[in-house]
Motif scaffolding. Structure first.
Motif, PDB file in Angstrom:
ATOM      1  N   ARG A   1      -7.599  17.570  11.719  1.00  0.00           N
ATOM      2  CA  ARG A   1      -7.717  17.996  10.490  1.00  0.00           C
ATOM      3  C   ARG A   1      -7.048  18.834  10.462  1.00  0.00           C
ATOM      4  N   ASP A   2      -5.741  19.905  11.364  1.00  0.00           N
ATOM      5  CA  ASP A   2      -4.565  20.463  11.236  1.00  0.00           C
ATOM      6  C   ASP A   2      -3.929  19.044  10.387  1.00  0.00           C
ATOM      7  N   ARG A   3      -3.304  17.928  11.035  1.00  0.00           N
ATOM      8  CA  ARG A   3      -2.306  17.855   9.908  1.00  0.00           C
ATOM      9  C   ARG A   3      -2.738  16.813   8.715  1.00  0.00           C
ATOM     10  N   ILE A   4      -3.973  17.130   8.025  1.00  0.00           N
ATOM     11  CA  ILE A   4      -4.670  16.312   6.766  1.00  0.00           C
ATOM     12  C   ILE A   4      -4.356  17.682   6.076  1.00  0.00           C
TER      13      ILE A   4
ATOM     14  N   VAL B   1       5.295  16.966   4.667  1.00  0.00           N
ATOM     15  CA  VAL B   1       5.175  16.729   6.165  1.00  0.00           C
ATOM     16  C   VAL B   1       5.628  15.585   5.627  1.00  0.00           C
ATOM     17  N   LYS B   2       6.361  15.000   7.567  1.00  0.00           N
ATOM     18  CA  LYS B   2       6.583  14.525   7.460  1.00  0.00           C
ATOM     19  C   LYS B   2       6.295  12.991   7.339  1.00  0.00           C
ATOM     20  N   PRO B   3       6.666  12.231   7.782  1.00  0.00           N
ATOM     21  CA  PRO B   3       5.893  10.084   7.941  1.00  0.00           C
ATOM     22  C   PRO B   3       5.426  10.971   8.413  1.00  0.00           C
ATOM     23  N   GLU B   4       6.131  10.820  10.070  1.00  0.00           N
ATOM     24  CA  GLU B   4       5.786  10.738  11.518  1.00  0.00           C
ATOM     25  C   GLU B   4       4.855  11.894  12.268  1.00  0.00           C
TER      26      GLU B   4
ATOM     27  N   VAL C   1       0.973  -0.987  -0.383  1.00  0.00           N
ATOM     28  CA  VAL C   1       0.010   0.154   0.414  1.00  0.00           C
ATOM     29  C   VAL C   1       0.698   1.253  -0.086  1.00  0.00           C
ATOM     30  N   LYS C   2       0.853   2.326  -1.328  1.00  0.00           N
ATOM     31  CA  LYS C   2       1.853   3.598  -1.489  1.00  0.00           C
ATOM     32  C   LYS C   2       0.281   4.091  -0.949  1.00  0.00           C
ATOM     33  N   ARG C   3       0.883   5.687   0.207  1.00  0.00           N
ATOM     34  CA  ARG C   3       0.151   6.965   0.332  1.00  0.00           C
ATOM     35  C   ARG C   3       0.449   7.413  -0.473  1.00  0.00           C
ATOM     36  N   THR C   4      -0.517   8.081  -1.631  1.00  0.00           N
ATOM     37  CA  THR C   4      -0.496   9.110  -2.939  1.00  0.00           C
ATOM     38  C   THR C   4      -0.864  10.436  -1.851  1.00  0.00           C
TER      39      THR C   4
END
Length: 439
Positions: free
Chosen positions: A398-401, A409-412, A145-148
């Motif tokens: 919400r803020d991170r999305i 943004v960094k993966p973490e 699974v790749k986040r895109t």
């Protein structure tokens, strides 16, 4: 002297123990690494075999393929009986790939141990013939699974933009499901654009087999920016606006998908059949015959039958003294009768061309207190917003999305689950004595 000797012996013992542990750890790591290096193909150690691949030809049978590899008619008959409940041999289709696993015997000839057949890009079935017995095993290829994150500008339609940007087609359906209450997909304007974050599933890291969760979206439509933030409130995972309002409304924007408006609401429209001007207090959606039609809101069926020029007609009464009408239907969905209770989004009928009609389309109408109103301008009431108890967690998500939608943004810092959000612990800031004194 004895004390020094005991200390020396203890030190030597400790060194040997450490060395032994290190060697054992290296051996275990080596064994694990060796296991990882096994070349599994359809769950079989492929390094032990010679592999031959091919495609099922038109008219070819499993028996014909197996016979070519020396499998006896008796074993083929045994296999046919054993697979009837798992995967009937008649289900193989031309063009599908198969792989033969051949074992070299003492004479140099290849003996068939396994034949793997691909049902589709992800699923397969393996027929085994080891020691003159037959086995049947079904499996699925491992997926990644790749986040895109992708963006696209709309020139004509959402589907057109998806195709132009070479994005997964399923993404268009997901976007329409998420925004079906808030975006008028029949009123898309050239220049509207969107950005979406989603999981895409791959086989062999190259073959896309679909999408997973949509982690967030931003849709710029008609000068407005509409965010879609995933968050679970109660037992439902829904998408929410940036201010915590639900994207779900009391009424859908339209009763069907993937169509176009062929005629709008008017009190003076030139009738396409009678060639005279008369009111048309509805919206016509041109669509192929048989296209599913769905209820735009919860309600009760008040009319199901022939409506004269409107052909097969269905009317549903909703809260707020609203009534919706669906005309020219080819037919009604199973279980739809006068008095039936329907839910928003439920299948109620199919597009047709019954009554006075020049082609398949849906004439969709709305009345409020008995007066026809323009379906494209019906005021929508949102459902329950984010509760006070969930506000802090929602804003964290919400803020991170939004940060990911707007930039990198960094993966973490990415939101990777929304089922049980855990807020980070913020350590209290200590104030120096000097600063306390100044205050």
């Amino acid at each position: 002297m004895k004390l020094h000797l005991y200390s020396l012996l203890a030190l030597v013992s400790l060194l040997f123990g450490t060395l032994f542990t290190a060697c054992s750890s290296r051996d275990e790591a080596g064994e694990q690494e060796e296991e990882k290096r096994i070349n599994l193909v359809y769950g079989i150690d492929a390094d032990s075999y010679i592999l031959e691949t091919g495609e099922v030809e038109s008219g070819q049978t499993v028996g014909g393929i197996l016979g070519r590899y020396g499998i006896s008619a008796q074993l083929i008959d045994k296999l046919d009986k054993a697979t009837r409940e798992v995967f009937p041999l008649r289900n193989i289709r031309p063009g599908h790939k198969f792989t033969a696993f051949l074992q070299q015997d003492s004479l140099g000839a290849g003996r068939l141990d396994y034949l793997a057949y691909e049902q589709n890009v992800a699923q397969y079935v393996v027929f085994g013939f080891v020691n003159d017995s037959v086995t049947i095993t079904k499996g699925e290829k491992p997926t990644t699974v790749k986040r895109t994150k992708k963006s696209a500008v709309i020139e004509s339609s959402l589907w057109g933009a998806i195709m132009e940007a070479e994005l997964p087609y399923a993404l268009a359906a997901e976007m329409e499901d998420i925004y079906q209450w808030t975006v008028d997909f029949f009123g898309i304007q050239a220049g509207d654009d969107f950005t979406v974050i989603y999981d895409e599933k791959f086989i062999d890291d190259t073959v896309s087999i679909g999408i997973g969760r949509v982690w967030g979206a931003k849709f710029n439509h008609g000068g407005k920016t509409l965010y879609a933030i995933p968050f679970r409130q109660g037992d439902k995972l829904q998408y929410w606006e940036a201010d915590g309002g639900s994207l779900r409304k009391n009424i859908l924007k339209a009763p069907l998908k993937f169509t176009r408006i062929s005629s709008g609401f008017s009190y003076s429209r030139l009738h396409p059949v009678h060639k005279v001007r008369r009111p048309h207090t509805g919206v016509d959606y041109a669509a192929p015959s048989g296209t599913p039609v769905r209820a735009v809101a919860d309600g009760v069926v008040t009319f199901r039958g022939w409506g004269g020029g409107g052909g097969n007609t269905l009317k549903i009464k909703h809260a707020g003294n609203l009534v919706t009408g669906y005309l020219h239907l080819r037919g009604f969905a199973k279980g739809i009768h006068v008095g039936s209770r329907v839910q928003q989004g439920q299948l109620i009928g199919y597009v047709g061309s019954t009554g006075t009609s020049t082609g398949p389309h849906l004439d969709y109408r709305i009345w409020k207190n008995g007066t026809p109103i323009n379906p494209l301008k019906v005021p929508q009431e949102p459902t329950e917003p984010i509760s006070k108890a969930n506000r802090e967690k929602f804003e964290y998500v919400r803020d991170r999305i939004i940060a990911e939608l707007e930039g990198d943004v960094k993966p973490e810092d990415m939101i990777t689950q929304v089922d049980s959000v855990v807020l980070p612990v913020v350590e209290p800031v200590e104030v120096a004595e000097e600063e306390k004194a100044e205050k």
